[in-house]
Design a protein around this motif. Structure first.
Motif, PDB file in Angstrom:
ATOM      1  N   PHE A 234      39.265  33.726  26.160  1.00  0.00           N
ATOM      2  CA  PHE A 234      39.175  34.357  27.388  1.00  0.00           C
ATOM      3  C   PHE A 234      40.302  33.850  28.457  1.00  0.00           C
ATOM      4  CE2 PHE A 234      34.781  36.167  27.457  1.00  0.00           C
ATOM      5  CZ  PHE A 234      34.816  36.776  26.191  1.00  0.00           C
ATOM      6  N   SER A 235      40.545  32.495  28.410  1.00  0.00           N
ATOM      7  CA  SER A 235      41.399  31.865  29.273  1.00  0.00           C
ATOM      8  C   SER A 235      42.680  32.416  29.750  1.00  0.00           C
ATOM      9  CB  SER A 235      41.450  30.381  28.918  1.00  0.00           C
ATOM     10  OG  SER A 235      41.967  30.172  27.717  1.00  0.00           O
ATOM     11  N   PRO A 236      43.250  32.965  28.573  1.00  0.00           N
ATOM     12  CA  PRO A 236      44.732  33.576  28.906  1.00  0.00           C
ATOM     13  C   PRO A 236      44.849  34.557  29.862  1.00  0.00           C
ATOM     14  CG  PRO A 236      44.695  32.981  26.632  1.00  0.00           C
ATOM     15  CD  PRO A 236      42.959  32.779  26.936  1.00  0.00           C
ATOM     16  N   VAL A 237      43.781  35.867  29.463  1.00  0.00           N
ATOM     17  CA  VAL A 237      43.562  36.907  30.387  1.00  0.00           C
ATOM     18  C   VAL A 237      43.132  36.452  32.098  1.00  0.00           C
ATOM     19  CG1 VAL A 237      43.494  38.647  28.673  1.00  0.00           C
ATOM     20  CG2 VAL A 237      41.318  37.658  29.490  1.00  0.00           C
ATOM     21  N   ILE A 238      42.187  35.502  31.977  1.00  0.00           N
ATOM     22  CA  ILE A 238      41.774  35.086  33.011  1.00  0.00           C
ATOM     23  C   ILE A 238      42.807  34.364  34.115  1.00  0.00           C
ATOM     24  CG2 ILE A 238      39.903  33.300  34.246  1.00  0.00           C
ATOM     25  CD1 ILE A 238      38.185  33.683  32.085  1.00  0.00           C
ATOM     26  N   ASN A 239      43.519  33.512  33.270  1.00  0.00           N
ATOM     27  CA  ASN A 239      44.751  32.765  33.903  1.00  0.00           C
ATOM     28  C   ASN A 239      45.693  33.865  34.379  1.00  0.00           C
ATOM     29  OD1 ASN A 239      43.561  30.303  33.561  1.00  0.00           O
ATOM     30  ND2 ASN A 239      44.629  29.993  31.706  1.00  0.00           N
ATOM     31  N   HIS A 240      46.122  35.082  33.844  1.00  0.00           N
ATOM     32  CA  HIS A 240      46.808  35.933  33.899  1.00  0.00           C
ATOM     33  C   HIS A 240      46.551  36.716  35.396  1.00  0.00           C
ATOM     34  CE1 HIS A 240      49.382  39.576  33.067  1.00  0.00           C
ATOM     35  NE2 HIS A 240      48.510  40.263  33.882  1.00  0.00           N
ATOM     36  N   VAL A 241      45.170  37.084  35.429  1.00  0.00           N
ATOM     37  CA  VAL A 241      44.862  37.657  36.893  1.00  0.00           C
ATOM     38  C   VAL A 241      45.037  36.420  38.066  1.00  0.00           C
ATOM     39  CG1 VAL A 241      43.143  38.736  38.097  1.00  0.00           C
ATOM     40  CG2 VAL A 241      43.443  39.250  35.764  1.00  0.00           C
ATOM     41  N   ALA A 242      44.583  34.971  37.559  1.00  0.00           N
ATOM     42  CA  ALA A 242      44.576  34.115  38.819  1.00  0.00           C
ATOM     43  C   ALA A 242      45.913  33.950  39.407  1.00  0.00           C
ATOM     44  CB  ALA A 242      43.839  32.915  38.102  1.00  0.00           C
ATOM     45  N   TYR A 244      48.267  35.892  39.862  1.00  0.00           N
ATOM     46  CA  TYR A 244      48.431  37.055  40.993  1.00  0.00           C
ATOM     47  C   TYR A 244      47.535  36.644  42.087  1.00  0.00           C
ATOM     48  CZ  TYR A 244      51.138  39.675  37.716  1.00  0.00           C
ATOM     49  OH  TYR A 244      52.078  40.119  36.809  1.00  0.00           O
ATOM     50  N   ALA A 245      46.367  36.490  41.803  1.00  0.00           N
ATOM     51  CA  ALA A 245      45.229  35.978  43.115  1.00  0.00           C
ATOM     52  C   ALA A 245      45.711  34.805  43.711  1.00  0.00           C
ATOM     53  CB  ALA A 245      43.959  35.815  42.492  1.00  0.00           C
ATOM     54  N   ALA A 246      46.451  34.020  43.142  1.00  0.00           N
ATOM     55  CA  ALA A 246      46.762  32.680  43.724  1.00  0.00           C
ATOM     56  C   ALA A 246      47.966  32.895  44.816  1.00  0.00           C
ATOM     57  CB  ALA A 246      47.230  31.586  42.703  1.00  0.00           C
ATOM     58  N   VAL A 248      48.301  35.537  46.745  1.00  0.00           N
ATOM     59  CA  VAL A 248      47.821  36.608  47.935  1.00  0.00           C
ATOM     60  C   VAL A 248      46.306  35.876  48.342  1.00  0.00           C
ATOM     61  CG1 VAL A 248      47.878  38.747  48.819  1.00  0.00           C
ATOM     62  CG2 VAL A 248      48.979  38.406  46.758  1.00  0.00           C
ATOM     63  N   LYS A 249      46.414  34.981  49.382  1.00  0.00           N
ATOM     64  CA  LYS A 249      45.189  34.473  49.829  1.00  0.00           C
ATOM     65  C   LYS A 249      44.795  34.761  51.117  1.00  0.00           C
ATOM     66  CE  LYS A 249      45.784  30.205  46.815  1.00  0.00           C
ATOM     67  NZ  LYS A 249      45.680  28.705  46.708  1.00  0.00           N
ATOM     68  N   ASP A 250      45.495  35.672  51.730  1.00  0.00           N
ATOM     69  CA  ASP A 250      45.202  35.954  53.110  1.00  0.00           C
ATOM     70  C   ASP A 250      44.099  36.995  53.312  1.00  0.00           C
ATOM     71  OD1 ASP A 250      46.511  38.342  52.199  1.00  0.00           O
ATOM     72  OD2 ASP A 250      48.125  38.319  53.531  1.00  0.00           O
ATOM     73  N   GLY A 251      43.729  37.470  52.370  1.00  0.00           N
ATOM     74  CA  GLY A 251      42.555  38.450  52.513  1.00  0.00           C
ATOM     75  C   GLY A 251      42.868  39.907  52.452  1.00  0.00           C
ATOM     76  N   SER A 252      44.445  40.054  52.163  1.00  0.00           N
ATOM     77  CA  SER A 252      44.900  41.572  52.083  1.00  0.00           C
ATOM     78  C   SER A 252      44.588  42.060  50.601  1.00  0.00           C
ATOM     79  CB  SER A 252      46.385  41.505  52.472  1.00  0.00           C
ATOM     80  OG  SER A 252      46.905  40.799  51.359  1.00  0.00           O
ATOM     81  N   GLN A 253      44.322  41.142  49.776  1.00  0.00           N
ATOM     82  CA  GLN A 253      44.057  41.869  48.245  1.00  0.00           C
ATOM     83  C   GLN A 253      42.856  41.018  47.711  1.00  0.00           C
ATOM     84  OE1 GLN A 253      47.349  42.952  45.850  1.00  0.00           O
ATOM     85  NE2 GLN A 253      48.741  42.315  47.663  1.00  0.00           N
ATOM     86  N   VAL A 276      36.379  27.785  36.909  1.00  0.00           N
ATOM     87  CA  VAL A 276      36.260  26.798  37.958  1.00  0.00           C
ATOM     88  C   VAL A 276      37.596  26.794  38.806  1.00  0.00           C
ATOM     89  CG1 VAL A 276      36.260  24.294  38.508  1.00  0.00           C
ATOM     90  CG2 VAL A 276      34.821  25.185  36.580  1.00  0.00           C
ATOM     91  N   ASN A 277      38.808  26.996  38.015  1.00  0.00           N
ATOM     92  CA  ASN A 277      40.111  27.100  38.889  1.00  0.00           C
ATOM     93  C   ASN A 277      40.118  28.341  39.877  1.00  0.00           C
ATOM     94  OD1 ASN A 277      41.007  24.469  38.044  1.00  0.00           O
ATOM     95  ND2 ASN A 277      42.255  25.485  36.142  1.00  0.00           N
ATOM     96  N   ALA A 278      39.743  29.228  39.103  1.00  0.00           N
ATOM     97  CA  ALA A 278      39.756  30.661  39.868  1.00  0.00           C
ATOM     98  C   ALA A 278      38.757  30.772  40.779  1.00  0.00           C
ATOM     99  CB  ALA A 278      39.592  31.663  38.540  1.00  0.00           C
ATOM    100  N   SER A 279      37.625  30.108  40.931  1.00  0.00           N
ATOM    101  CA  SER A 279      36.555  30.161  41.784  1.00  0.00           C
ATOM    102  C   SER A 279      37.106  29.941  43.234  1.00  0.00           C
ATOM    103  CB  SER A 279      35.487  29.252  41.572  1.00  0.00           C
ATOM    104  OG  SER A 279      35.876  28.010  41.825  1.00  0.00           O
ATOM    105  N   CYS A 280      38.252  29.369  43.602  1.00  0.00           N
ATOM    106  CA  CYS A 280      39.041  29.093  45.121  1.00  0.00           C
ATOM    107  C   CYS A 280      39.795  30.139  45.236  1.00  0.00           C
ATOM    108  CB  CYS A 280      39.359  27.812  45.033  1.00  0.00           C
ATOM    109  SG  CYS A 280      40.491  27.723  44.221  1.00  0.00           S
ATOM    110  N   LEU A 281      39.774  31.324  44.291  1.00  0.00           N
ATOM    111  CA  LEU A 281      40.975  32.425  44.547  1.00  0.00           C
ATOM    112  C   LEU A 281      40.176  33.808  44.874  1.00  0.00           C
ATOM    113  CD1 LEU A 281      43.146  31.771  41.409  1.00  0.00           C
ATOM    114  CD2 LEU A 281      43.485  30.884  43.968  1.00  0.00           C
ATOM    115  N   PRO A 282      40.855  34.681  45.456  1.00  0.00           N
ATOM    116  CA  PRO A 282      40.177  36.106  45.689  1.00  0.00           C
ATOM    117  C   PRO A 282      40.062  36.769  44.514  1.00  0.00           C
ATOM    118  CG  PRO A 282      42.468  35.960  46.300  1.00  0.00           C
ATOM    119  CD  PRO A 282      42.327  34.664  45.941  1.00  0.00           C
ATOM    120  N   MET A 283      39.099  36.311  43.584  1.00  0.00           N
ATOM    121  CA  MET A 283      38.824  37.113  42.391  1.00  0.00           C
ATOM    122  C   MET A 283      37.540  37.166  42.098  1.00  0.00           C
ATOM    123  SD  MET A 283      40.882  35.199  39.567  1.00  0.00           S
ATOM    124  CE  MET A 283      40.131  35.948  37.878  1.00  0.00           C
ATOM    125  N   SER A 284      37.057  37.995  41.245  1.00  0.00           N
ATOM    126  CA  SER A 284      35.736  38.164  40.532  1.00  0.00           C
ATOM    127  C   SER A 284      36.220  38.548  39.056  1.00  0.00           C
ATOM    128  CB  SER A 284      34.771  39.129  41.162  1.00  0.00           C
ATOM    129  OG  SER A 284      34.330  38.597  42.452  1.00  0.00           O
TER     130      SER A 284
END
Length: 383
Positions: A234-242, A244-246, A248-253, A276-284
């Motif tokens: 799973f980690s490669p696809v989670i890191n892929h999205v993370a 992009y999320a990293a 844009v942290k201003d709430g626009s996305q 754990v790394n992604a939990s501080c990013l704008p993603m679910s």
């Protein structure tokens, strides 16, 4: 201290009880938060009665006195208007010189307008939806009816049903309807290399598909060209999205990753670290488990009961929602009903996860743009 508000009839209902302050004649109660609806049902002039008691261990608390106010008066904040005499009517009736049983002073009042998920959407926040599909051999040979990837000419398989159920709702919050669609755990043509992060449309530079129907079509085409293999990472696809999320942290996305899998995960430690790394990013992350396997690992990743951790670090917030698809299959064979039930539960946690990110970062929704007026149409104003 007990706080009551008055119904339309001369009756009161308790809406808040403060903590007990012991061993003092001058208690200072902690600030508390209460919805306006609970305090006065939205009526700013409705009578609010406050009762003060002397606490007793046996529960027979002694009534000290009471006073009345309203939301409108309280909203003035700390001032001479918000110093209240606590009156005990029985004592007042018995004692001629009785003045009061003390005073209560309002120290602070703050109105906090709670924003909703839709306030951010109206203000322009974009939801970016990415799909990742499990192409490992444990799903079974796609040519066989027993396979979870079997392409029946008569009905959708579990992967396609889960994809459409979640995607068709979440796509309404995505303005361009262009969705990156990834696969993992397959051998790719022409050289048979194993990939845990490949584009379903065969274009790694542009993995976007047009609408959910485009994602489903790309999924079917991939089944015809790749070889199911493994392991299930799973980690490669989670890191892929993370990644992009990293950026844009201003709430626009905000980013939502849907992983559909048969549940046999191989890189548990790496996946935990990625979450754990992604939990501080704008993603679910939404995980839908298909098939009859035990999903103990997926339940652990969900983290509802025990917050997920990696190397001693705990996830900043809960960003994973797991559901087993089999729990939503309608016994009468009504796939539309199955998909509706699945979508409802899968997406239930997304608004709260979204809001938790925005609140912890202090990000407020942007003002909604004015309604669109077609050229040549007069702008209506109310006088």
């Amino acid at each position: 201290m007990w706080v009551h508000y008055m119904w339309n009839t001369p009756m009161f209902t308790i809406c808040h009880k403060t903590e007990v302050i012991k061993n003092t004649l001058n208690p200072v109660w902690q600030a508390f938060k209460i919805p306006v609806r609970a305090l006065c049902n939205g009526d700013h002039d409705r009578t609010i009665k406050v009762e003060v008691y002397d606490w007793d261990r046996d529960g027979s608390h002694d009534f000290i006195g009471e006073f009345s106010t309203s939301y409108r008066e309280l909203s003035r904040g700390q001032s001479q208007f918000n110093v209240y005499e606590v009156i005990n009517l029985k004592k007042k009736g018995r004692k001629k010189k009785y003045l009061n049983s003390g005073t209560v002073t309002l120290l602070s009042f703050l109105l906090d307008i709670e924003v909703t998920f839709l306030d951010y959407i109206k203000g322009g926040t974009q939801i970016n939806f990415t799909v990742a599909i499990d192409f490992t051999a444990s799903n079974g040979n796609p040519a066989q009816p027993t396979s979870l990837h079997y392409m029946s000419p008569y009905q959708l398989n579990a992967y396609a049903m889960a994809l459409k159920a979640v995607g068709e709702i979440i796509q309404d919050y995505d303005s361009d309807k262009m969705f990156p669609a990834l696969g993992f755990g397959a051998k790719l043509p022409p050289d048979g290399r194993i990939s845990h992060e490949f584009a379903l449309n065969g274009n790694p530079q542009n993995p976007y598909c047009t609408g959910i129907e485009g994602v489903v079509e790309a999924y079917y085409q991939s089944l015809k060209s790749v070889q199911l293999y493994g392991p299930t990472n799973f980690s490669p696809v989670i890191n892929h999205v993370a990644r992009y999320a990293a950026s844009v942290k201003d709430g626009s996305q905000y980013f939502v990753l849907l992983i559909i899998t048969d549940g046999v995960i191989s890189d548990m430690a790496q996946t935990k670290e990625s979450i754990v790394n992604a939990s501080c990013l704008p993603m679910s992350i939404i995980i839908v488990g298909v098939g009859p396997a035990e999903f103990d690992a997926m339940v652990e990743l969900d983290g509802d009961e025990i917050r997920i951790s990696s190397r001693g670090r705990y996830a900043e917030r809960d960003i994973v929602q797991f559901v087993p698809f089999r729990d939503y299959i309608d016994r009468t064979g009504n796939h539309i009903l199955s998909m509706a039930r699945l979508a409802k539960d899968v997406l239930a946690e997304i608004p709260d996860q979204f809001l938790s990110y925005m609140r912890t970062r202090g990000i407020k929704p942007s003002p909604a743009p004015p309604p669109y007026t077609p050229p040549g149409q007069p702008i209506q104003t109310q006088i």
